[in-house]
Design a protein around this motif. Structure first.
Motif, PDB file in Angstrom:
ATOM      1  N   UNK A 172       0.815  -1.222   0.000  1.00  0.00           N
ATOM      2  CA  UNK A 172       0.000   0.000   0.000  1.00  0.00           C
ATOM      3  C   UNK A 172       0.851   1.276   0.000  1.00  0.00           C
ATOM      4  N   UNK A 173       1.917   1.246  -0.811  1.00  0.00           N
ATOM      5  CA  UNK A 173       2.709   2.463  -1.010  1.00  0.00           C
ATOM      6  C   UNK A 173       1.835   3.465  -1.755  1.00  0.00           C
ATOM      7  N   UNK A 174       1.659   4.638  -1.184  1.00  0.00           N
ATOM      8  CA  UNK A 174       0.702   5.606  -1.729  1.00  0.00           C
ATOM      9  C   UNK A 174       1.068   6.074  -3.134  1.00  0.00           C
ATOM     10  N   UNK A 175       2.326   6.457  -3.319  1.00  0.00           N
ATOM     11  CA  UNK A 175       2.767   6.955  -4.625  1.00  0.00           C
ATOM     12  C   UNK A 175       3.917   6.097  -5.122  1.00  0.00           C
ATOM     13  N   UNK A 176       3.674   5.355  -6.186  1.00  0.00           N
ATOM     14  CA  UNK A 176       4.705   4.484  -6.731  1.00  0.00           C
ATOM     15  C   UNK A 176       5.783   5.303  -7.434  1.00  0.00           C
ATOM     16  N   UNK A 189      14.077  -2.044  -0.217  1.00  0.00           N
ATOM     17  CA  UNK A 189      15.029  -0.931  -0.235  1.00  0.00           C
ATOM     18  C   UNK A 189      14.369   0.354  -0.729  1.00  0.00           C
ATOM     19  N   UNK A 190      13.506   0.241  -1.725  1.00  0.00           N
ATOM     20  CA  UNK A 190      12.797   1.425  -2.213  1.00  0.00           C
ATOM     21  C   UNK A 190      11.906   2.009  -1.121  1.00  0.00           C
ATOM     22  N   UNK A 191      11.219   1.148  -0.392  1.00  0.00           N
ATOM     23  CA  UNK A 191      10.363   1.627   0.692  1.00  0.00           C
ATOM     24  C   UNK A 191      11.192   2.303   1.782  1.00  0.00           C
ATOM     25  N   UNK A 192      12.363   1.736   2.079  1.00  0.00           N
ATOM     26  CA  UNK A 192      13.243   2.343   3.080  1.00  0.00           C
ATOM     27  C   UNK A 192      13.704   3.719   2.626  1.00  0.00           C
ATOM     28  N   UNK A 193      14.112   3.822   1.369  1.00  0.00           N
ATOM     29  CA  UNK A 193      14.565   5.107   0.833  1.00  0.00           C
ATOM     30  C   UNK A 193      13.445   6.143   0.871  1.00  0.00           C
ATOM     31  N   UNK A 194      12.251   5.733   0.466  1.00  0.00           N
ATOM     32  CA  UNK A 194      11.128   6.670   0.432  1.00  0.00           C
ATOM     33  C   UNK A 194      10.711   7.102   1.838  1.00  0.00           C
ATOM     34  N   UNK A 195      10.797   6.185   2.791  1.00  0.00           N
ATOM     35  CA  UNK A 195      10.386   6.502   4.162  1.00  0.00           C
ATOM     36  C   UNK A 195      11.387   7.396   4.885  1.00  0.00           C
TER      37      UNK A 195
END
Length: 225
Positions: free
Chosen positions: A117-121, A214-220
């Motif tokens: 459920x990442x809001x903005x891909x 890793x993408x989720x970590x970077x975005x967060x």
């Protein structure tokens, strides 16, 4: 190079593949050394991020000016990269191995991001290395066959050559003019943050779950200055 055993050919490696492999090794070492020097020169502003696979670039690097055409009718440039996360992959539609494998892996990454459920891909853009055969229409059909949210980009090869050199992407298109000519190229991914800065690289081999995490970590952990 040909290796034989009792008169039988066991392994054949094309010179172009050996050349590309050596270039990749030298490039990877140079990139790591360059990032090490750059990061330590700016150690006061570095931020530690715990990543599984990606190589983190901190402080982020702003790309030099360039402009390409995207399959959605917009342009790809440092200015249009700002405001959202982006993943850049360099390949071509006639590719038989690296491109379909990487694009399929990226689709699985998107499936995981949607599941989480990442809001903005992040916007995934495949930049063509084949200026002769890849039109906007061809690129659009190719990328959307993997995921409807994927985008493609084309442009002058001189512009793309400069961009690949800046991002450490290696390719050899000397055989492209031949019938069914293939382009040897690396399969790395470049991650650009909403500030328009290159902040991470993914080097093959890659697993979709690791890339997604890793993408989720970077975005967060991102904070706009």
């Amino acid at each position: 190079m040909i290796i034989t055993y009792r008169g039988h050919v066991m392994l054949e490696v094309k010179n172009s593949y050996l050349k590309l492999t050596l270039l990749l090794i030298v490039l990877f070492i140079s990139m790591i050394l360059g990032m090490y020097v750059y990061q330590h020169a700016h150690s006061k502003t570095t931020q530690q991020v715990d990543l599984i696979h990606a190589t983190y670039v901190q402080p982020g690097r702003v790309l030099t000016p360039f402009q390409l055409q995207k399959t959605d009718g917009t342009t790809l440039s440092p200015a249009t990269l700002a405001g959202h996360w982006s993943i850049l992959f360099f390949g071509y539609t006639q590719c038989r191995s690296i491109c379909p494998t990487t694009m399929d892996m990226l689709h699985k990454v998107y499936v995981q991001l949607r599941k989480d459920q990442v809001k903005t891909l992040p916007e995934m853009v495949m930049v063509s290395l084949d200026g002769q055969r890849d039109s906007l229409e061809v690129m659009n059909q190719y990328v959307k066959a993997f995921d409807p949210d994927f985008r493609g980009a084309i442009g002058p090869m001189k512009t793309i050559q400069g961009l690949t050199q800046e991002l450490g992407v290696v390719y050899d298109d000397s055989q492209v003019s031949r019938p069914d000519g293939q382009i040897d190229h690396s399969g790395s991914l470049t991650v650009v943050n909403p500030a328009g800065e290159v902040v991470a690289f993914f080097i093959p081999p890659m697993q979709a779950m690791d890339v997604a995490k890793d993408l989720e970590t970077l975005m967060n952990t991102f904070q706009m200055n």
